[in-house]
Scaffold this motif. Structure first.
Motif, PDB file in Angstrom:
ATOM      1  N   LEU A 242      -5.156  22.291  -3.638  1.00  0.00           N
ATOM      2  CA  LEU A 242      -5.741  23.287  -2.748  1.00  0.00           C
ATOM      3  C   LEU A 242      -7.262  23.215  -2.713  1.00  0.00           C
ATOM      4  CD1 LEU A 242      -3.465  26.379  -3.462  1.00  0.00           C
ATOM      5  CD2 LEU A 242      -3.159  24.608  -1.777  1.00  0.00           C
ATOM      6  N   SER A 243      -7.850  22.051  -3.006  1.00  0.00           N
ATOM      7  CA  SER A 243      -9.296  21.882  -2.850  1.00  0.00           C
ATOM      8  C   SER A 243      -9.646  21.950  -1.366  1.00  0.00           C
ATOM      9  CB  SER A 243      -9.749  20.543  -3.429  1.00  0.00           C
ATOM     10  OG  SER A 243      -9.586  20.525  -4.823  1.00  0.00           O
TER      11      SER A 243
ATOM     12  N   ALA B 123       4.875  26.520  -6.151  1.00  0.00           N
ATOM     13  CA  ALA B 123       3.464  26.214  -5.932  1.00  0.00           C
ATOM     14  C   ALA B 123       2.668  26.323  -7.226  1.00  0.00           C
ATOM     15  CB  ALA B 123       2.885  27.160  -4.874  1.00  0.00           C
ATOM     16  N   LYS B 124       3.025  27.277  -8.069  1.00  0.00           N
ATOM     17  CA  LYS B 124       2.308  27.469  -9.320  1.00  0.00           C
ATOM     18  C   LYS B 124       2.675  26.414 -10.366  1.00  0.00           C
ATOM     19  CE  LYS B 124       1.192  32.378  -9.144  1.00  0.00           C
ATOM     20  NZ  LYS B 124      -0.255  32.080  -9.249  1.00  0.00           N
ATOM     21  N   LEU B 125       3.970  26.119 -10.461  1.00  0.00           N
ATOM     22  CA  LEU B 125       4.430  25.210 -11.504  1.00  0.00           C
ATOM     23  C   LEU B 125       4.248  23.745 -11.130  1.00  0.00           C
ATOM     24  CD1 LEU B 125       7.691  27.046 -12.613  1.00  0.00           C
ATOM     25  CD2 LEU B 125       5.384  27.267 -13.517  1.00  0.00           C
TER      26      LEU B 125
ATOM     27  N   ARG C  22       6.427  12.310  -3.711  1.00  0.00           N
ATOM     28  CA  ARG C  22       5.054  12.801  -3.720  1.00  0.00           C
ATOM     29  C   ARG C  22       5.002  14.180  -4.376  1.00  0.00           C
ATOM     30  NH1 ARG C  22       1.698  10.199   0.289  1.00  0.00           N
ATOM     31  NH2 ARG C  22       0.353  12.022   0.181  1.00  0.00           N
ATOM     32  N   GLU C  23       3.785  14.613  -4.707  1.00  0.00           N
ATOM     33  CA  GLU C  23       3.599  15.948  -5.269  1.00  0.00           C
ATOM     34  C   GLU C  23       4.028  16.990  -4.239  1.00  0.00           C
ATOM     35  OE1 GLU C  23       0.054  18.679  -7.312  1.00  0.00           O
ATOM     36  OE2 GLU C  23      -0.405  16.763  -6.367  1.00  0.00           O
ATOM     37  N   LEU C  24       4.609  18.088  -4.713  1.00  0.00           N
ATOM     38  CA  LEU C  24       5.089  19.130  -3.808  1.00  0.00           C
ATOM     39  C   LEU C  24       3.979  19.597  -2.877  1.00  0.00           C
ATOM     40  CD1 LEU C  24       7.166  21.361  -6.260  1.00  0.00           C
ATOM     41  CD2 LEU C  24       8.024  19.659  -4.654  1.00  0.00           C
ATOM     42  N   CYS C  25       4.313  19.749  -1.601  1.00  0.00           N
ATOM     43  CA  CYS C  25       3.325  20.195  -0.613  1.00  0.00           C
ATOM     44  C   CYS C  25       2.773  21.572  -0.975  1.00  0.00           C
ATOM     45  CB  CYS C  25       3.955  20.242   0.784  1.00  0.00           C
ATOM     46  SG  CYS C  25       4.469  18.638   1.416  1.00  0.00           S
ATOM     47  N   CYS C  26       3.660  22.454  -1.463  1.00  0.00           N
ATOM     48  CA  CYS C  26       3.224  23.816  -1.797  1.00  0.00           C
ATOM     49  C   CYS C  26       2.248  23.812  -2.962  1.00  0.00           C
ATOM     50  CB  CYS C  26       4.429  24.692  -2.121  1.00  0.00           C
ATOM     51  SG  CYS C  26       5.455  24.067  -3.469  1.00  0.00           S
ATOM     52  N   ALA C  27       2.315  22.788  -3.816  1.00  0.00           N
ATOM     53  CA  ALA C  27       1.442  22.712  -4.980  1.00  0.00           C
ATOM     54  C   ALA C  27       0.185  21.905  -4.708  1.00  0.00           C
ATOM     55  CB  ALA C  27       2.189  22.100  -6.161  1.00  0.00           C
ATOM     56  N   SER C  28       0.115  21.222  -3.571  1.00  0.00           N
ATOM     57  CA  SER C  28      -1.012  20.331  -3.318  1.00  0.00           C
ATOM     58  C   SER C  28      -1.890  20.783  -2.160  1.00  0.00           C
ATOM     59  CB  SER C  28      -0.519  18.913  -3.053  1.00  0.00           C
ATOM     60  OG  SER C  28       0.390  18.897  -1.967  1.00  0.00           O
TER      61      SER C  28
END
Length: 374
Positions: free
Chosen positions: A44-45, A220-222, A230-236
């Motif tokens: 989330l940068s 998203a948190k975990l 790929r990395e989860l969209c909600c987490a990235s």
């Protein structure tokens, strides 16, 4: 001696991992020094695309900044003009009681656009303030609070389990001044956690805030890796969750298999939203699939579409195991003939290809998918 050094390294690695959750990373230097931490690549940068444009600030105008805390928690603050903050600065900010420590992610004109995008409607005079850049003592206390989070979460789960509470504790976030902690949890219904709060306050000697989140926010948190690798969209990168329905899977001609369409959160994958509008727009050129094509050899019903090739698959009502592909313009031509009372000879005359039909539903239906939709 070697054991003590290894323990110290493990503690530093744990702290560095959790500092990363807040948008920073540790570098060589005194851990209490502001220069020992810097802004690192994190989920989330944000990118300030207005940074290089000429910015004629109005004198006396209130300055705004977006500050990031743990995981995906961010907030907007005001600060005095003489503070001159930059992205990556660690700051002490106003909290309900006491102060918190965060990392500046955006400053300048882009913050107003971000506030509008996130529908932040708190009046300017009621916004919380940034007090100052974080001092060495602030950073030391903040890092010591971070060290407690993992043990606190484990102990809290034990206490909640002993109380028989039907809730899942996901994360703990200590306030920067070490006087308060936010406990994030998921639950199917309402939970009476008054006794839990009482026990936590007695054990940890801090103020407790319980915050319920959804299963998507939990993912998203975990964090984690999706089926795409790929990395989860909600987490990235996803900051606003949109509703995902079974209709999106149906429009994209996907098999209603919950095991393939569900994400790690157990709900329908957020990526079903990405191409939904493109499919919807492309399907406007297709004929109504509910229309039955009538031939002298028998009636034909729709089976599926191939949006990319622009073809529709049909089969005779008397033989649904063999399906045939017809270009969209040919289907429209047959429908126009049927409306005039005319019937072509047979479906095979218009087919560009034929194949044996296999059932791709694998025993799943709409009821299975509705359980996972928002």
């Amino acid at each position: 001696m070697q054991m003590i050094e290894n323990q110290h390294k493990n503690e530093e690695s744990i702290v560095e991992e959790q500092v990363f959750d807040r948008g920073g990373r540790l570098v060589n230097g005194n851990i209490g020094d502001q220069k020992a931490l810097c802004c690192g690549r994190c989920k989330l940068s944000q990118h300030d695309w207005l940074k290089d444009y000429e910015n004629k600030e109005v004198e006396g105008k209130v300055c705004l900044a977006e500050v990031r805390f743990k995981n995906d928690r961010k907030d907007f603050f005001t600060y005095p003009e003489d503070l001159e903050l930059e992205e990556g600065d660690m700051v002490a900010v106003e909290a309900a009681i006491g102060h918190d420590i965060g990392i500046v992610t955006l400053t300048g004109r882009i913050v107003e656009r971000q506030m509008k995008r996130k529908r932040f409607r708190t009046p300017l005079e009621e916004m919380k303030k940034i007090y100052r850049r974080a001092r060495a003592t602030d950073v030391e206390k903040w890092l010591s609070a971070i060290k407690l989070e993992k043990a606190t979460l484990a102990r809290t789960r034990t206490i909640a389990d002993n109380l028989g509470l039907e809730m899942k504790l996901n994360d703990v976030e200590y306030q920067g001044d070490k006087t308060k902690a936010i406990f994030y949890y998921t639950a199917d219904g309402r939970v009476d956690f008054r006794e839990l709060i009482k026990k936590l306050a007695e054990e940890f000697r801090i103020r407790i805030e319980m915050r319920q989140i959804g299963v998507r926010q939990e993912s998203a948190k975990l964090g984690g890796l999706g089926s795409c690798g790929r990395e989860l969209c909600c987490a990235s990168w996803i900051s606003n969750f949109q509703s995902v329905t079974t209709n999106m899977a149906r429009v994209q001609q996907l098999s209603p298999n919950p095991q393939k369409l569900a994400g790690l959160c157990g709900k329908l994958k957020c990526c079903l939203n990405y191409e939904y509008e493109a499919y919807t727009d492309a399907l406007k050129a297709f004929s109504d699939p509910n229309i039955v094509l009538r031939f002298k050899s028998g009636d034909a019903v729709h089976q599926k579409n191939d949006v990319f090739k622009g073809i529709m698959w049909y089969s005779y009502t008397s033989d649904k195991s063999n399906i045939m592909a017809l270009p969209v313009d040919k289907v429209k031509e047959i429908i126009a003939m049927n409306k005039k009372g005319q019937k072509p000879e047979k479906l095979e005359d218009y087919a560009v290809t034929m194949e044996a039909h296999t059932n791709t539903n694998e025993g799943y239906g709409e009821a299975d998918l509705k359980k996972m939709s928002d």
